[in-house]
Write a protein that holds these residues in place. Sequence first.
Motif, short mmCIF file in Angstrom:
data_model
loop_
_atom_site.label_atom_id
_atom_site.label_comp_id
_atom_site.label_asym_id
_atom_site.label_seq_id
_atom_site.Cartn_x
_atom_site.Cartn_y
_atom_site.Cartn_z
N LEU A 277 1.05 -1.31 -0.34
CA LEU A 277 0.02 -0.13 -0.28
C LEU A 277 0.72 1.72 -0.17
N VAL A 278 2.17 1.31 0.86
CA VAL A 278 2.53 2.32 0.99
C VAL A 278 3.67 2.41 -0.74
N PHE A 279 3.93 1.23 -1.05
CA PHE A 279 4.45 1.50 -1.69
C PHE A 279 3.85 2.59 -3.42
N ALA A 280 2.55 1.46 -3.31
CA ALA A 280 1.67 2.10 -4.84
C ALA A 280 0.98 3.69 -4.41
N PHE A 281 1.07 3.98 -3.48
CA PHE A 281 1.56 5.76 -2.78
C PHE A 281 2.49 6.45 -3.49
N ASN A 282 3.96 5.88 -2.97
CA ASN A 282 4.94 6.50 -3.64
C ASN A 282 4.61 6.65 -4.97
N ALA A 283 4.66 5.74 -5.40
CA ALA A 283 4.37 4.91 -6.68
C ALA A 283 3.02 6.14 -8.08
#
Length: 433
Positions: free
Chosen positions: A276-282
């Motif tokens: 989920l955090v990676f999705a935000f960073n993406a």
Amino acid sequence: MDFKLIWLLPIIASVILFSGCSLLSKECSASSDCNSTAMCVNDTCVLRPGCAYNNPACNSSFDCTNNTCVKKPGCFYDNPPCFWGSDCINNTCVRKTGCLYDNPSCDSDFDCLNNACIKKQGCKYENPSCGNSSDCINNTCVRKVGCLYNNPVCGPTADCINNTCTKKAGCLYSNPPCGPDSDCLNNTCIKKPGCEFDNPPCGSDFNCLNNTCVRKIGCAYGNPPCGSSFNCINNQCIKKPGCDYDNPPCSTGFVCKSNQCLRQLTQTEKDEIFGLVFAFNASRSKPVQYSSGYGAEEACKRFTGIYYYKQMTGRDTLTLSDAAIACQMVNTDNPGACGYPVRVEGTLQFGIDTYNIDNNLTAFFQAISSLTLENTVGKLAEAKAYVLAARASAASALSSPLRYDVSCKECIGVCPVMPYDLNSLDSAAERLH
């Protein structure tokens, strides 16, 4: 006097008199033909009337004012006269002294006799005053009533208290009499010993049996007490609830912390949160309209100079001075643009927001990576706080006045709208419990 002048006096007087008469009897056609003391009447100068011309003159009690005799003021001239009780001194009415003239007057305790204040007779006026044993009634000393003044005297079984004969206190006088649990000794009720007579009474943990205190049975009375893993409820030892007391114990995968079973994150759950955090960073690196092929966040940093300022100085844009220099680096052909407060202040806020996003997400990854069975509670709370802080900074960056947004009247259209995936951060925070 020179004798030669004596015979001339009648002649001089006749000349003066003749001259005056001639002035008054002088023929005239107007008053201006006469002197200042005369006026023209029937073609003849006639002396003007009034005291100013002594026609007639005022007597000694009057002053001549505006050609009219006006009585002089003051009591010498009865203008006004002094009334009874005053003397005329230096033309002023001065009040006579003494109480007959109320100068001064006597107060209520005195009579005025022969123009002198004489104190009234009787105890009302303390002339003479009554003693402590009497009251002044109708200006006469009358003996006070009550035993304090032997009016009447108390008997041998009573004491004089507050001027009243009051029965002596104590059990010898049955005032009060002793109860069935006491004996009268030396005029004092002495309580019989033993708990039946509350002498001493038993404590709340005891019962009185055969005039002796006996400890009650049960944990409420510490007879016997409960162990440390139990609570005493309704005088019964009941095991305390919670995992600290294995009531109930924690299931596999949970750890007991502060008497609560807290679950340990599985690797699968960690992977979901990281995803989920990676999705935000993406979403930060996603190209959008007006981002010139860059990720939206990088594009805004390039357009505002934040990107180039970092490359040149190695520092983030965290002060107003940083923001002004960054702005000038991308506006060399239009230096005036950096004098516009919204642009420089917006650049500063965007620099702070993206700096905080980076730092909070870094701290989040560190907290999750350092999870152990013993520190689960603290680390999950830390990780959640970092995610929420990053989300707050992202929300601030989303509302930057630098964005190109036709619905925002205050926006100046330097940066594209950020495509931040805030829902991913919200979902990650929900899982960090």
